[in-house]
Design a protein around this motif. Structure first.
Motif, PDB file in Angstrom:
ATOM      1  N   SER A   1       0.838  -1.197   0.000  1.00 15.41           N
ATOM      2  CA  SER A   1       0.000   0.000   0.000  1.00 15.41           C
ATOM      3  C   SER A   1       0.875   1.251   0.000  1.00 15.41           C
ATOM      4  CB  SER A   1      -0.911   0.025   1.239  1.00 15.41           C
ATOM      5  OG  SER A   1      -1.790  -1.077   1.243  1.00 15.41           O
TER       6      SER A   1
ATOM      7  N   ALA B   1     -10.103  -0.638   3.342  1.00 18.01           N
ATOM      8  CA  ALA B   1      -9.654  -1.021   2.001  1.00 18.01           C
ATOM      9  C   ALA B   1      -9.729  -2.535   1.809  1.00 18.01           C
ATOM     10  CB  ALA B   1      -8.228  -0.530   1.773  1.00 18.01           C
TER      11      ALA B   1
ATOM     12  N   LEU C   1      -7.899   3.871  -3.935  1.00 20.74           N
ATOM     13  CA  LEU C   1      -9.065   4.299  -3.176  1.00 20.74           C
ATOM     14  C   LEU C   1      -8.838   5.710  -2.636  1.00 20.74           C
ATOM     15  CD1 LEU C   1      -9.808   1.026  -1.174  1.00 20.74           C
ATOM     16  CD2 LEU C   1     -11.044   1.867  -3.181  1.00 20.74           C
TER      17      LEU C   1
ATOM     18  N   GLN D   1     -13.620   4.396  -5.121  1.00 14.64           N
ATOM     19  CA  GLN D   1     -12.553   3.958  -6.010  1.00 14.64           C
ATOM     20  C   GLN D   1     -12.233   5.070  -6.998  1.00 14.64           C
ATOM     21  OE1 GLN D   1     -13.295   0.148  -7.766  1.00 14.64           O
ATOM     22  NE2 GLN D   1     -11.527   0.248  -9.144  1.00 14.64           N
TER      23      GLN D   1
END
Length: 467
Positions: free
Chosen positions: A347, A418, A433, A452
């Motif tokens: 991430s 998420a 996101l 999104q």
């Protein structure tokens, strides 16, 4: 005109209907206007350097070819070519047609069978009943219960459909509106479109009604709230917050309270906000949100993507309002999540934050926000955080939130949400996101939106012209 390039000293508060926007002032990262430009693939560039600025100004009124490119080594490169008088009509038409976006996949609205539903029961696929914003909030209200908006409900498309079925002349309100906008195509004649939309919005706000039955059903749907509660009514359409269409900032949100409708008079001040001299009842507030469905930029975007007006409409996301005096900080976070072939999940988060109620999503001042980045492939750690720039409101040094605790908590909340979104809608090899959050008194982080960010379509190879 829709094909003009806007060169401006300041960042516009809303993304205007131009081919590109070149500003002499840096934009707030992750703001609605920036996210909207990214998802649309519309160039929006901060122009650095006096030489380039003077060259741009010298090209005023001429036809130019603008190409904006970026890669890992060069974040942003601007190429300008003066092509005034060099294009045939066929070449110009081909160039402009190549810039158009393909139609997007919109889920048509459907009746739910009731005016209200608790967001805890909603999933993204429920966009057909309650719009994207409300449907997505179900992820938050189930996953991070104590850090999502309280008492959140969705008001369904049933209310919109019933509202649009009220008489107007010899037809319904909805059919009159569709007749008014049916003749416009992209790019629209703005001189003709603008007064049409203003008439529609004004009529919805000032001339329409809710029947006694509709009012009773609205009040029943809002039964989670006390009469004196200040309630926020947020747009939730099936033309925003989807996999294919961002729609950030196209529509408007407003606050109201039940007591101003239940006090049997129309005399202010508002019972939920004594600083307002007029009443702010929920019926009036809902009509104002409904009217924003015909905001200029919203209609232009629907025309741009060839969206069938009969399939789309306005539902509502409703929850407790966050008064400015209770807001300690706010921000927007974009999180790009990549699942590698090995199964490792990485991430990359970009946090843009500001003190108090100075909005990051819709900035209206020259205050520079704070920027923090984070990269993590497991539980987020302090070592994952990178302080990139401080808020000008705090002198550029102090952090907006408590370092590092609040940042770690916020990222942990977003990571949980998420993962729930990926489980519901995935799997994805890559997904980005966008989250909006607030820090409110006494000291509570609230994540109020998840959506999104659509991937930008591949750009065409730019043509080359020579003298």
């Amino acid at each position: 005109a829709i094909d003009d390039i806007l060169v401006t000293d300041q960042v516009p508060a809303e993304l205007p209907a131009f081919a590109a926007v070149l500003t002499f002032q840096p934009a707030t990262p992750n703001s609605h206007v920036v996210l909207h430009a990214r998802s649309r693939g519309q160039p929006m560039v901060y122009v650095v350097g006096d030489a380039l600025r003077q060259r741009l100004l010298a090209l005023e009124g001429r036809e130019i070819l603008l190409v904006v490119e970026s890669d890992a080594q060069r974040p942003c490169q601007i190429k300008l070519e003066d092509i005034d008088g060099l294009l045939t009509s066929e070449e110009r038409a081909k160039l402009l047609a190549g810039r158009n976006r393909a139609p997007v996949d919109i889920t048509p609205m459907e009746r739910f069978g009731d005016y209200g539903v608790k967001t805890e029961a909603l999933f993204p696929e429920d966009i057909r009943y309650v719009g994207g914003k409300a449907a997505n909030l179900g992820i938050l209200t189930r996953t991070i219960v104590d850090n999502s908006p309280e008492k959140a409900i969705a008001m369904t498309f049933d209310l919109w459909m019933d509202f649009m079925n009220q008489p107007y002349g010899g037809e319904t309100l909805g059919s009159w509106i569709q007749d008014e906008v049916a003749s416009f195509q992209f790019p629209p004649d703005m001189v003709a479109l603008r007064p049409v939309l203003e008439t529609i919005r004004s009529h919805i706000r000032e001339q329409t009604i809710f029947t006694d039955r509709q009012q009773a059903l609205i009040l029943s749907a809002l039964s989670r709230f006390q009469e004196e509660d200040k309630i926020r009514f947020r747009s939730s359409t099936n033309v925003e917050d989807t996999e294919f269409f961002l729609g950030a900032g196209l529509y408007d949100s407003y606050s109201g309270c039940l007591s101003d409708d239940l006090d049997e008079d129309q005399i202010g001040p508002s019972r939920c906000d004594f600083t307002k001299k007029n009443e702010r009842g929920v019926f009036r507030t809902i009509k104002k949100v409904f009217a924003s469905f015909y905001n200029e930029r919203a209609v232009i975007e629907r025309l741009r993507y060839g969206i069938d007006e009969s399939e789309v409409g306005m539902a509502l996301l409703v929850h407790h309002s966050f008064p400015d005096e209770r807001e300690l900080a706010n921000g927007v976070v974009t999180v790009e999540i990549v699942t590698e072939t090995s199964g490792k999940r990485v991430s990359n988060a970009h946090l843009v934050s500001q003190k108090g109620a100075f909005s990051v999503a819709n900035p209206d001042s020259g205050w520079v926000p704070e920027e923090v980045s984070a990269r993590f492939d497991g539980p987020v750690m302090e070592t994952d955080l990178m302080f990139q720039r401080g808020s000008s409101l705090l002198g550029g040094e102090a952090s907006v939130l408590t370092w590092p605790g609040d940042y770690l908590q916020l990222l942990a909340l977003l990571d949980s949400a998420a993962k729930a979104y990926e489980e519901s809608e995935g799997p994805f090899s890559r997904i980005e996101l966008d989250f909006e959050w607030k820090l409110v008194l006494p000291h509570r982080l609230v994540v109020k939106q998840i959506r999104q960010v659509p991937s930008v379509q591949d750009a065409l190879e730019p043509p080359v012209f020579s003298d």
